[in-house]
Design an enzyme around this catalytic site. Structure first.
Site, PDB file in Angstrom:
ATOM      1  N   ASP A  68       2.648 -12.645   2.855  1.00  0.00           N
ATOM      2  CA  ASP A  68       1.713 -11.671   3.403  1.00  0.00           C
ATOM      3  C   ASP A  68       2.500 -10.864   4.431  1.00  0.00           C
ATOM      4  OD1 ASP A  68      -0.170 -10.302   4.868  1.00  0.00           O
ATOM      5  OD2 ASP A  68      -1.509 -12.016   5.149  1.00  0.00           O
ATOM      6  N   ASN A  95       6.398  -1.155   0.849  1.00  0.00           N
ATOM      7  CA  ASN A  95       5.426  -0.521  -0.039  1.00  0.00           C
ATOM      8  C   ASN A  95       4.002  -1.055   0.083  1.00  0.00           C
ATOM      9  OD1 ASN A  95       4.527   0.822  -2.730  1.00  0.00           O
ATOM     10  ND2 ASN A  95       4.189  -1.353  -3.055  1.00  0.00           N
ATOM     11  N   TYR A 168      -7.166   4.304   6.704  1.00  0.00           N
ATOM     12  CA  TYR A 168      -5.984   4.538   5.860  1.00  0.00           C
ATOM     13  C   TYR A 168      -5.145   5.698   6.410  1.00  0.00           C
ATOM     14  CZ  TYR A 168      -3.268   5.238   1.573  1.00  0.00           C
ATOM     15  OH  TYR A 168      -2.240   5.374   0.661  1.00  0.00           O
TER      16      TYR A 168
HETATM   17  C1  BGC Z   1      -4.149   7.169  -1.828  1.00  0.00           C
HETATM   18  C2  BGC Z   1      -4.783   7.525  -3.145  1.00  0.00           C
HETATM   19  C3  BGC Z   1      -5.005   9.027  -3.251  1.00  0.00           C
HETATM   20  C4  BGC Z   1      -3.765   9.818  -2.848  1.00  0.00           C
HETATM   21  C5  BGC Z   1      -4.024  11.309  -2.757  1.00  0.00           C
HETATM   22  C6  BGC Z   1      -2.907   8.005  -1.640  1.00  0.00           C
HETATM   23  O1  BGC Z   1      -2.226   7.664  -0.472  1.00  0.00           O
HETATM   24  O2  BGC Z   1      -3.849   5.773  -1.797  1.00  0.00           O
HETATM   25  O3  BGC Z   1      -6.003   6.840  -3.299  1.00  0.00           O
HETATM   26  O4  BGC Z   1      -5.374   9.378  -4.564  1.00  0.00           O
HETATM   27  O5  BGC Z   1      -3.279   9.370  -1.605  1.00  0.00           O
HETATM   28  O6  BGC Z   1      -5.168  11.623  -2.023  1.00  0.00           O
END
Ligand code: BGC
Length: 270
Positions: A68, A95, A168
């Protein structure tokens, strides 16, 4: 598998989260370039083992290693295992990454924390371990003119804000300055640190979008090059960034996104 292009012959690459998606594509490309590949996984042991089998069948050397990336002790064990198996590590591909999406006002602390733990703290822990190893082993000119190379897999969302994905986007924004700070600090030690920022690449992380025709069409609206990316597109860039062909590239983010970061909305408006 194609014959090795020899760009990474004799080098060892640790690829985190290599049992699926972009990591899998990078592991394939690294093996094809002649590197020994550590296929790290946290869940999905079967797919990690299947990938190792495939790489070995193609003439490569690979091993599946559980860890992990957000766990300090497990990260140390991962690198220890890599050294035991192949005598050293020259390449880290940071990654492993996840999404846990929610509207901003609905985002739970747990979902925020988990994404930051894996996507940002995980990259920090793995890079720190790799850098310590690179500093100890120094440059081996028979392998590479750098003591080590770290490639952070970021995202177009290190610069593009993303509603419904604040955890994210924040993690990838963090990766951007983590990468640049490491590049600045580690360059005198002959360690190169760069990022690849993928756009929309066909992987399990966004499968619900691209597997639905309306979702795929919306995705293509955001891609001026009018093609959804493949994991091999990222693999090729990763091999080049890990090789001496890119020796003077340090502290850079390479966007592999079909021009997604070129404000596609302005192609017809503004
Ligand atoms: C995300 C994807 C997305 C892409 C473009 C990536 O970093 O993980 O889900 O499709 O960005 O938006």
């Amino acid at each position: 598998m194609l014959k090795s292009n020899g760009l990474l012959t004799g080098q060892t690459a640790v690829v985190t989260g290599a049992n699926s998606g972009i990591g899998e594509g990078i592991a394939r490309a690294m093996a094809q370039a002649g590197a020994n590949v550590i296929v790290n996984y946290v869940s999905g042991e079967a797919s990690a083992l299947a990938l190792v089998k495939e790489l070995e069948a193609g003439g490569g050397r690979a091993a599946a290693v559980f860890a992990d990336v957000a766990d300090e002790a497990q990260v140390a064990a991962l690198f220890k295992k890599a050294v035991q198996l192949y005598g050293g590590v020259q390449i880290l591909v940071n990654n492993a990454g996840i999404q846990k999406d929610a509207a901003f006002t609905e985002m739970t602390l747990a979902a925020w924390q988990k994404v930051l733990d894996v996507n940002l703290t995980g990259q920090f822990l793995c890079a720190r371990e790799a850098a310590r190893l690179f500093i100890k082993s120094r440059v081996n000119p028979a392998l590479s003119c750098a003591a080590g190379k770290i490639i952070c897999i970021s995202s177009v969302h290190e610069v593009i804000p993303w509603s419904g994905h604040c955890n994210y986007a924040a993690s990838k924004g963090g990766v951007m300055l983590l990468m640049k700070t490491m590049a600045q600090e580690l360059a005198p030690l002959k360690i190169r640190v760069n990022s690849i920022a993928p756009g929309a690449i066909k992987t399990p992380i966004n499968q619900t979008v691209w597997s639905d025709p309306a979702g795929a069409a919306k995705m293509l609206d955001l891609i001026p090059y009018k093609r959804i990316g493949e994991t091999a597109d990222i693999g090729k860039a990763a091999v080049w960034l890990a090789s001496d062909e890119s020796d003077y590239i340090n502290g850079a983010t390479i966007f592999v996104d079909g021009a997604m970061t070129c404000y596609p909305g302005f192609a017809t408006g503004g």
